[in-house]
Write a protein that holds these residues in place. Structure first.
Motif, short mmCIF file in Angstrom:
data_model
loop_
_atom_site.label_atom_id
_atom_site.label_comp_id
_atom_site.label_asym_id
_atom_site.label_seq_id
_atom_site.Cartn_x
_atom_site.Cartn_y
_atom_site.Cartn_z
N HIS A 104 -58.13 -30.71 -20.41
CA HIS A 104 -59.39 -30.06 -20.83
C HIS A 104 -59.47 -28.96 -21.74
O HIS A 104 -60.30 -28.81 -22.54
N TYR A 131 -60.02 -39.20 -15.55
CA TYR A 131 -60.51 -38.26 -16.17
C TYR A 131 -60.88 -38.61 -17.66
O TYR A 131 -60.14 -39.37 -18.24
N LYS A 133 -63.19 -37.45 -21.53
CA LYS A 133 -63.62 -36.34 -22.11
C LYS A 133 -64.33 -36.96 -23.59
O LYS A 133 -63.45 -38.09 -24.00
#
Length: 450
Positions: A104, A131, A133
């Motif tokens: 992140h 995950y 993003k």
């Protein structure tokens, strides 16, 4: 490129990545073999039809202005954007969150479409995680959660869907495709209506008020310059447990989330001998999407400020402060059109645009202390390739002067908190999760539910 998208790109630096993400945790089906996750990964790479949103990357910038238009990649390299990872032994949730913390904090490559996704196996209990993003210039948290939910199904036998796969014909037209004439008419009406809205805001600023206003926040350990490294932690609470507290107190779910956060922040700051005398102020994003276009993508978010009452030891006293502040904030927004609300929100968060200027954060009071978001999630059990969705943990943005972010969503049975902090500015970040639970227990005891 809309100006909001351009601002998100302009404000980003190596130390301050501006992307939103989330961790989804899944339990595989009972008949899953040892190669279940690897097989799923290769199936996903075979889904090569890519939605235009996931082809979008910034066009070449103008040197003194920044990015002004989007371009689309004709050939998206899925093996770059979609990655398969495994956790080191022993594969605890701690190892998962350590990996997400590193991922992140890394910038997205602007020479490619602005998204990445990681399929992560190796958890000791047999579960796996996903995950993802995406840059905030592409979408906000509400849009991101909507995209996530369209990949899932209430049917465990349904074929897996890729996040980047087009929704198909019949999808709602984006708000950005409205005509210039219609936009001009709307803007003219908004400008006329802005006068009474401004007068109402002015009366609040000079009189007694419960709604928080910019620059009323005290300075805290969260309101400092930060580097690029991040720390991520997350936890779920039983949704019915929170519903019992909400019903007993006669408040909204969002006010309960804010009250849990207020108690946790007070305890965390006391633990570090850093609690200010004045109450912390939270910036709370609110969706500005028209009710007839809830599926619009992109960015359509305003903000209000909330007094968290952290100067008060009694949990019900804090709760009263929070509900009063949020009620007045809602009343303020209720008299505005979406454009007027967006302008007011822009004024509220505008100091963040100056945060990269050397000395600005240290020499000026913070406009608010922390960002707390609550994004509604699914209300029914969902599956992906037969795997049950156990939790959705948002991973949002922190920046210079705003070193801590708490974002909340839910599944059918859980309320899921994702906490992101600057790695040095917020030591022992996981302690905030402990204090969140203690804050909930305090509220239950005060309401005589325990």
């Amino acid at each position: 490129m809309p100006v909001t998208d351009s601002i998100f790109l302009f404000a980003e630096s190596r130390e301050h990545p501006i992307h939103v993400g989330s961790v989804q945790l899944f339990t595989p089906p009972a008949d899953a073999g040892p190669d279940y996750v690897a097989d799923l990964y290769h199936r996903l790479l075979g889904i090569t039809d890519v939605d235009p949103l996931f082809r979008r990357r910034p066009g070449n910038p103008l040197s003194s202005v920044g990015y002004l238009w989007w371009t689309e990649d004709a050939d998206v390299d899925l093996e770059y954007h979609v990655r398969h990872s495994a956790l080191p032994a022993p594969g605890r949730i701690r190892e998962l969150f350590a990996l997400v913390s590193r991922l992140h904090g890394a910038l997205l490559d602007r020479n490619r479409p602005l998204w990445e996704m990681y399929l992560i196996e190796g958890l000791e209990d047999g579960r796996f995680a996903w995950y993802s993003k995406m840059h905030h210039a592409l979408l906000d948290g509400v849009s991101g959660l909507r995209l996530l939910q369209r990949t899932l199904s209430p049917d465990p036998e349904a074929e897996p869907r890729a996040l980047w796969h087009p929704e198909g014909p019949g999808s709602k037209e984006s708000a950005s495709s409205t005509s210039l004439l219609g936009t001009a008419r709307s803007l003219a009406g908004d400008l006329v209506g802005a006068v009474p809205a401004a007068a109402r805001i002015g009366r609040l600023a000079v009189g007694a008020h419960k709604v928080a206003l910019p620059y009323e926040a005290p300075r805290t350990m969260f309101n400092v310059p930060i580097g690029g490294a991040r720390r991520f932690a997350a936890q779920s609470w039983d949704r019915e447990r929170l519903d019992r507290v909400r019903r007993a107190a006669g408040i909204s779910g969002n006010d309960l989330v804010l009250a849990m956060c207020a108690g946790a922040l007070r305890a965390y700051l006391l633990e570090h001998d850093a609690l200010p005398d004045d109450p912390l102020i939270a910036m709370v994003p609110v969706s500005l999407r028209p009710k007839d276009r809830p599926g619009d993508s992109g960015n359509s978010v305003g903000v209000t400020l909330c007094d968290l009452g952290t100067d008060r030891a009694d949990p019900l006293d804090r709760l009263g402060v929070i509900t009063g502040s949020m009620d007045q904030g809602k009343a303020l927004f209720g008299g505005m059109t979406p454009l007027q609300a967006l302008v007011w929100s822009g004024v509220t968060i505008s100091p963040l645009g100056l945060a990269p200027v050397p000395g600005f954060v240290r020499l000026t009071p913070p406009p608010f202390n922390i960002i707390i978001s609550n994004v509604p999630g699914p209300r029914k059990p969902l599956y992906w390739n037969g795997a049950h969705l156990d939790g959705i943990y948002p991973a949002s943005v922190v920046m210079n002067g705003q070193a801590l972010n708490i974002t909340v969503t839910n599944t059918a049975t859980t309320v899921d908190f994702g906490v992101v902090g600057g790695r040095r500015a917020v030591p022992s970040l996981q302690r905030i999760l402990v204090h969140l639970d203690e804050s909930l227990v305090e509220l239950e005891a005060a309401l005589q539910l325990s």
